[in-house]
Design a protein around this motif. Structure first.
Motif, mmCIF file in Angstrom:
data_model
loop_
_atom_site.group_PDB
_atom_site.id
_atom_site.type_symbol
_atom_site.label_atom_id
_atom_site.label_comp_id
_atom_site.label_asym_id
_atom_site.label_seq_id
_atom_site.Cartn_x
_atom_site.Cartn_y
_atom_site.Cartn_z
ATOM 1 N N ALA A 153 0.817 -1.221 0.000
ATOM 2 C CA ALA A 153 0.000 0.000 0.000
ATOM 3 C C ALA A 153 0.850 1.270 0.000
ATOM 4 N N LEU A 154 2.010 1.252 0.679
ATOM 5 C CA LEU A 154 2.831 2.450 0.792
ATOM 6 C C LEU A 154 4.127 2.368 -0.009
ATOM 7 N N ALA A 155 4.345 1.255 -0.691
ATOM 8 C CA ALA A 155 5.505 1.115 -1.574
ATOM 9 C C ALA A 155 5.170 0.019 -2.575
ATOM 10 N N PRO A 156 5.518 0.222 -3.832
ATOM 11 C CA PRO A 156 5.138 -0.759 -4.850
ATOM 12 C C PRO A 156 5.983 -2.021 -4.779
ATOM 13 N N ASP A 157 5.313 -3.170 -4.889
ATOM 14 C CA ASP A 157 6.044 -4.421 -5.089
ATOM 15 C C ASP A 157 6.696 -4.331 -6.463
ATOM 16 N N ALA A 158 7.834 -4.963 -6.629
ATOM 17 C CA ALA A 158 8.593 -4.812 -7.869
ATOM 18 C C ALA A 158 9.349 -6.094 -8.165
ATOM 19 N N PRO A 159 9.840 -6.248 -9.385
ATOM 20 C CA PRO A 159 10.663 -7.424 -9.691
ATOM 21 C C PRO A 159 11.818 -7.539 -8.706
ATOM 22 N N SER A 160 12.108 -8.738 -8.280
ATOM 23 C CA SER A 160 13.116 -8.914 -7.237
ATOM 24 C C SER A 160 13.680 -10.323 -7.285
ATOM 25 N N ALA A 161 14.707 -10.536 -6.487
ATOM 26 C CA ALA A 161 15.310 -11.856 -6.339
ATOM 27 C C ALA A 161 14.540 -12.652 -5.291
ATOM 28 N N VAL A 162 14.438 -13.961 -5.506
ATOM 29 C CA VAL A 162 13.791 -14.832 -4.535
ATOM 30 C C VAL A 162 14.673 -16.061 -4.308
ATOM 31 N N MET A 163 14.509 -16.648 -3.128
ATOM 32 C CA MET A 163 15.144 -17.924 -2.819
ATOM 33 C C MET A 163 14.062 -18.966 -2.604
ATOM 34 N N LEU A 164 14.392 -20.195 -2.932
ATOM 35 C CA LEU A 164 13.480 -21.320 -2.749
ATOM 36 C C LEU A 164 13.934 -22.181 -1.588
ATOM 37 N N THR A 165 12.975 -22.699 -0.828
ATOM 38 C CA THR A 165 13.296 -23.760 0.113
ATOM 39 C C THR A 165 13.421 -25.069 -0.665
ATOM 40 N N ASP A 166 13.996 -26.063 -0.036
ATOM 41 C CA ASP A 166 14.135 -27.356 -0.708
ATOM 42 C C ASP A 166 12.765 -27.945 -1.040
ATOM 43 N N SER A 167 11.803 -27.796 -0.109
ATOM 44 C CA SER A 167 10.472 -28.351 -0.369
ATOM 45 C C SER A 167 9.780 -27.610 -1.508
ATOM 46 N N GLY A 168 9.933 -26.273 -1.563
ATOM 47 C CA GLY A 168 9.358 -25.518 -2.664
ATOM 48 C C GLY A 168 10.003 -25.873 -3.995
ATOM 49 N N TRP A 169 11.307 -26.027 -3.985
ATOM 50 C CA TRP A 169 12.047 -26.420 -5.195
ATOM 51 C C TRP A 169 11.564 -27.768 -5.714
ATOM 52 N N THR A 170 11.354 -28.709 -4.792
ATOM 53 C CA THR A 170 10.917 -30.047 -5.189
ATOM 54 C C THR A 170 9.467 -30.043 -5.652
ATOM 55 N N ARG A 171 8.601 -29.381 -4.902
ATOM 56 C CA ARG A 171 7.165 -29.412 -5.208
ATOM 57 C C ARG A 171 6.813 -28.607 -6.441
ATOM 58 N N LEU A 172 7.405 -27.453 -6.589
ATOM 59 C CA LEU A 172 7.006 -26.553 -7.672
ATOM 60 C C LEU A 172 7.841 -26.718 -8.939
ATOM 61 N N PHE A 173 9.078 -27.174 -8.788
ATOM 62 C CA PHE A 173 9.973 -27.247 -9.942
ATOM 63 C C PHE A 173 10.534 -28.643 -10.194
ATOM 64 N N GLY A 174 10.006 -29.641 -9.470
ATOM 65 C CA GLY A 174 10.453 -31.008 -9.699
ATOM 66 C C GLY A 174 11.925 -31.213 -9.455
ATOM 67 N N ALA A 175 12.499 -30.426 -8.519
ATOM 68 C CA ALA A 175 13.933 -30.520 -8.190
ATOM 69 C C ALA A 175 14.807 -30.295 -9.426
ATOM 70 N N ASP A 176 14.389 -29.387 -10.292
ATOM 71 C CA ASP A 176 15.142 -29.069 -11.507
ATOM 72 C C ASP A 176 16.471 -28.409 -11.137
ATOM 73 N N GLU A 177 17.578 -29.017 -11.538
ATOM 74 C CA GLU A 177 18.900 -28.496 -11.213
ATOM 75 C C GLU A 177 19.173 -27.148 -11.883
ATOM 76 N N ALA A 178 18.412 -26.824 -12.921
ATOM 77 C CA ALA A 178 18.641 -25.579 -13.664
ATOM 78 C C ALA A 178 17.740 -24.446 -13.191
ATOM 79 N N VAL A 179 17.175 -24.556 -11.991
ATOM 80 C CA VAL A 179 16.209 -23.565 -11.543
ATOM 81 C C VAL A 179 16.857 -22.218 -11.217
ATOM 82 N N VAL A 180 18.113 -22.221 -10.761
ATOM 83 C CA VAL A 180 18.783 -20.961 -10.422
ATOM 84 C C VAL A 180 18.944 -20.117 -11.685
ATOM 85 N N GLY A 181 18.492 -18.873 -11.600
ATOM 86 C CA GLY A 181 18.529 -17.985 -12.745
ATOM 87 C C GLY A 181 17.222 -17.955 -13.517
ATOM 88 N N ARG A 182 16.286 -18.823 -13.161
ATOM 89 C CA ARG A 182 15.001 -18.857 -13.866
ATOM 90 C C ARG A 182 14.114 -17.707 -13.413
#
Length: 298
Positions: A153-182
């Protein structure tokens, strides 16, 4: 030896002559062994195993909350900042948002509900956690702290860097080794994955999929929100050779000064500093030990 052999043969004949009793005795024995093994595994995990952080015994957790209720609650940005500037016992101190959020992740199969958490850029360095893939946050990865505090509300959300947990990496990306940089879309905004946390990592706000970094600077510059909004947890790393009690007493003295300096915001609040393991185990230590003792009687 001969007497022992005779006793064993006699016992075997008795057991074979009463199969019902034998099966019951074996079942009870197996149940007792199983219960003891399960209880010991729980106690070992909670009380004995090392936390998944480097030099975990040097980590402390800071809580705020209403003084009268002795609760473990959040802290204001001003409190975190003042303690960070005045203390001499901690090598580093990092803030994090004291709860996680639901968010929308736009995957190829359609939007999915995910969990996200906000931390300062030095959070994982303070914990002593390295990325299993890629890297952890740096200062330039952080968005304005006004984004998580006010929901954009007081500052715009914007493109940014994110980190994944191991469970998120496995569940959402199938443990894809090439996920970094995506590039990924969370809450409809493009983000870039910079790292994946190790499978052993345990966070202070429960299970999440994505981590975002924030900068407290904009919040500290807001006169209404800097002390009036309690929304942060704090984790610190003791300097080598500094005892928990030393840091606790120093921070308690600083808090006394902050109450005197800012009575309108702080006089009804308290502050506590405890070892991180104690904060994670909480009030379960005594019940777990009682449970283990009780299981030993089975």
């Amino acid at each position: 030896m001969r007497t022992l052999w005779q006793d064993l043969r006699y016992s075997a004949r008795l057991l074979l002559a009463h199969p019902g009793f034998t099966l019951t005795a074996v079942a009870v024995l197996a149940l007792g062994i199983g219960v003891n093994a399960a209880v010991f595994a729980v106690v070992k995990s909670a009380l004995l195993d090392a936390l998944p952080y480097a030099d975990a015994d040097r980590l402390v957790r800071m809580y705020g909350g209403a003084r009268a209720q002795l609760q473990r609650g959040p802290l204001s940005a001003g409190t975190i900042s003042d303690i960070r500037e005045r203390q001499r016992s901690l090598a580093s101190l990092s803030a994090f948002m004291d709860f996680a959020f639901d968010a929308s992740y736009g995957s190829d199969s359609g939007p999915q509900v995910v969990r996200m958490a906000w931390v300062e850029h030095n959070f994982f360095d303070t914990l002593g956690v390295s990325a299993a893939r890629g890297r952890v946050f740096r200062r330039e990865d952080a968005l304005s702290g006004m984004v998580p505090l006010t929901g954009g509300a007081l500052a715009p959300d914007a493109p940014s860097a994110v980190m994944l947990t191991d469970s998120g990496w496995t569940r959402l990306f199938g443990a894809d080794e090439a996920v970094v940089g995506r590039d990924v879309r969370v809450n409809g905004i493009p983000r870039r994955v910079i790292g994946v946390l190790p499978s052993s990592y345990v966070g202070p706000v429960g299970a999440v999929d994505f981590y975002f970094a924030f900068d407290l600077g904009p919040v500290l510059g807001n006169a209404m929100l800097v002390r009036g909004s309690q929304w942060l947890g704090g984790i610190g790393r003791l300097k080598p050779g500094v005892a928990h009690e030393t840091a606790r007493d120093e921070i308690a003295t600083i808090w006394t000064d902050l109450v005197r300096e800012n009575p309108a915001d702080n006089r009804a609040l308290g502050l506590s500093t405890i070892p991180l393991r104690e904060s994670m185990v909480g009030n379960t230590r005594t019940p777990l030990l009682v449970l283990m003792a009780s299981a030993g009687l089975v």
